[in-house]
Scaffold this active site. Sequence first.
Site, short mmCIF file in Angstrom:
data_model
loop_
_atom_site.label_atom_id
_atom_site.label_comp_id
_atom_site.label_asym_id
_atom_site.label_seq_id
_atom_site.Cartn_x
_atom_site.Cartn_y
_atom_site.Cartn_z
N LYS A 125 0.83 -1.21 0.00
CA LYS A 125 0.00 0.00 0.00
C LYS A 125 0.86 1.26 0.00
CE LYS A 125 -4.43 -1.68 1.91
NZ LYS A 125 -5.49 -1.53 2.93
N LYS A 135 -11.02 -3.71 -1.91
CA LYS A 135 -11.92 -2.56 -1.89
C LYS A 135 -11.20 -1.30 -2.33
CE LYS A 135 -14.20 -3.61 2.32
NZ LYS A 135 -13.10 -3.32 3.20
N LYS A 190 -5.26 -9.93 -5.60
CA LYS A 190 -6.50 -10.14 -4.88
C LYS A 190 -7.49 -9.03 -5.20
CE LYS A 190 -6.54 -7.73 -0.46
NZ LYS A 190 -7.89 -7.48 0.01
P1 ATP Z 1 -8.96 -2.72 1.68
O1 ATP Z 1 -8.53 -2.71 0.22
O2 ATP Z 1 -9.56 -1.40 2.13
O3 ATP Z 1 -7.91 -3.25 2.61
P2 ATP Z 1 -10.20 -5.29 1.55
O4 ATP Z 1 -10.94 -5.59 0.30
O5 ATP Z 1 -8.84 -5.87 1.70
O6 ATP Z 1 -10.20 -3.71 1.72
P3 ATP Z 1 -10.76 -5.64 4.35
O7 ATP Z 1 -11.84 -4.87 5.02
O8 ATP Z 1 -9.35 -5.21 4.53
O9 ATP Z 1 -11.11 -5.69 2.78
O10 ATP Z 1 -10.87 -7.17 4.76
C1 ATP Z 1 -12.06 -7.76 5.25
C2 ATP Z 1 -11.93 -9.26 5.16
O11 ATP Z 1 -12.04 -9.68 3.80
C3 ATP Z 1 -10.60 -9.81 5.68
O12 ATP Z 1 -10.83 -10.99 6.41
C4 ATP Z 1 -9.84 -10.11 4.41
O13 ATP Z 1 -8.91 -11.16 4.60
C5 ATP Z 1 -10.96 -10.55 3.49
N1 ATP Z 1 -10.61 -10.35 2.08
C6 ATP Z 1 -10.28 -9.16 1.51
N2 ATP Z 1 -10.05 -9.33 0.20
C7 ATP Z 1 -10.23 -10.65 -0.06
C8 ATP Z 1 -10.14 -11.45 -1.25
N3 ATP Z 1 -9.83 -10.91 -2.42
N4 ATP Z 1 -10.42 -12.77 -1.15
C9 ATP Z 1 -10.75 -13.32 0.04
N5 ATP Z 1 -10.84 -12.64 1.19
C10 ATP Z 1 -10.59 -11.31 1.14
MG MG Z 2 -7.59 -5.26 3.35
#
Ligand code: ATP
Ligand code: MG
Length: 332
Positions: free
Chosen positions: A112, A198, A195
């Site tokens: 990041k 968000k 991956k």
């Molecule tokens: P950000 O980009 O803001 O970090 P994020 O998409 O990574 O958002 P988080 O809120 O950080 O989402 O994570 C919430 C949950 O979703 C965590 O348990 C994380 O491991 C899971 N997660 C996030 N992205 C994935 C993915 N692509 N596949 C499976 N699990 C995911």
């Molecule tokens: Mg995350």
Amino acid sequence: RQRVLSGIQPTADSFHLGNYLGAVRQWVALQDDYDAFYFIPDLHAITVPQDPKALRHRTRIAAAQLLAVGIDPKRSTLFVQSQVPEHAQLAWVLNCITGFGEAGRMTQFKDKSAKQGRDQTSVGLFTYPVLQAADILLYRPNLVPVGEDQRQHLELTRDLAQRFNTRFKKTFVVPDAHIIKGTAKIYDLQEPASKMSKSGSNPAGIVNLLDDPKVTAKKLRSAVTDNERDIVFDPANKPGVSNLLVIQSALSDRSIEDLVAGYQGKGYGDLKSDTADVLTEFVTPLKASVDGYMSDIPELDRVLADGADRAREVASRTLAQVYDRVGFLAPL
Ligand code: ATP
Ligand code: MG
């Protein structure tokens, strides 16, 4: 009863499929057998620049989505992190037993911060995993259900728990990560090597649960695949196709082998449109339910305030022990 804890950041207007299949879906199943604590880490959400109005909305709509997928606020303690000040308080103590180099080895921080540039990167982003450790250790959970991307942060949490226990006195439970096989990492539709994220993905690569199903169908139609024709499950060589198979299989409760057998003689277009259909069926009632929760904000806020009260009962006991053990004076 054993305890489970997890969180999801309010960093977007909708959860994406990775959040749901990798994490949140397990939360719903686990609340039957565990004393469950689920929360929305809004303190974590400000480690990258945020708009205050959007953050407030995203916090509420995250709660609404958790309720809509089946988190029951009577059985599970559902709360917002900033409403439980013990998280920030314990994080400070843990910051002081974390090595600078140790925090610098976290790959999520490296990724990041490299994307943002060093001058745009906050110290908050650097200590993000330490706050996460505080979130977890306050509640002494046995199990933490997360996606694969959180494995390294969970390892740090375990190290910090052990370090504190050894340096002072046994205070924390050393938790286990609960990472589901198969759906622990859902990939970006446009970049099937990364991956789905968000805040990190290009919009065309993300399947948001609250998007119009027509938008989702269009994203799926343009998902990156490969130059072959056969629908086979081979994540190393055919990541795009394999990702679609994982998604469709998880949402339809049909095995990947079963799906692949059905696609003999068919093409990628069929795989994409079937996946879109399964998704539409899943998200349509979900969206309606989220709209319902969002139509009564005072009630939603009350549910969260009640969760915060219950969370504080547990969190304040742990923090009081920690403060005592590090040598702070007890309040009179
Ligand atoms: P950000 O980009 O803001 O970090 P994020 O998409 O990574 O958002 P988080 O809120 O950080 O989402 O994570 C919430 C949950 O979703 C965590 O348990 C994380 O491991 C899971 N997660 C996030 N992205 C994935 C993915 N692509 N596949 C499976 N699990 C995911
Ligand atoms: Mg995350």
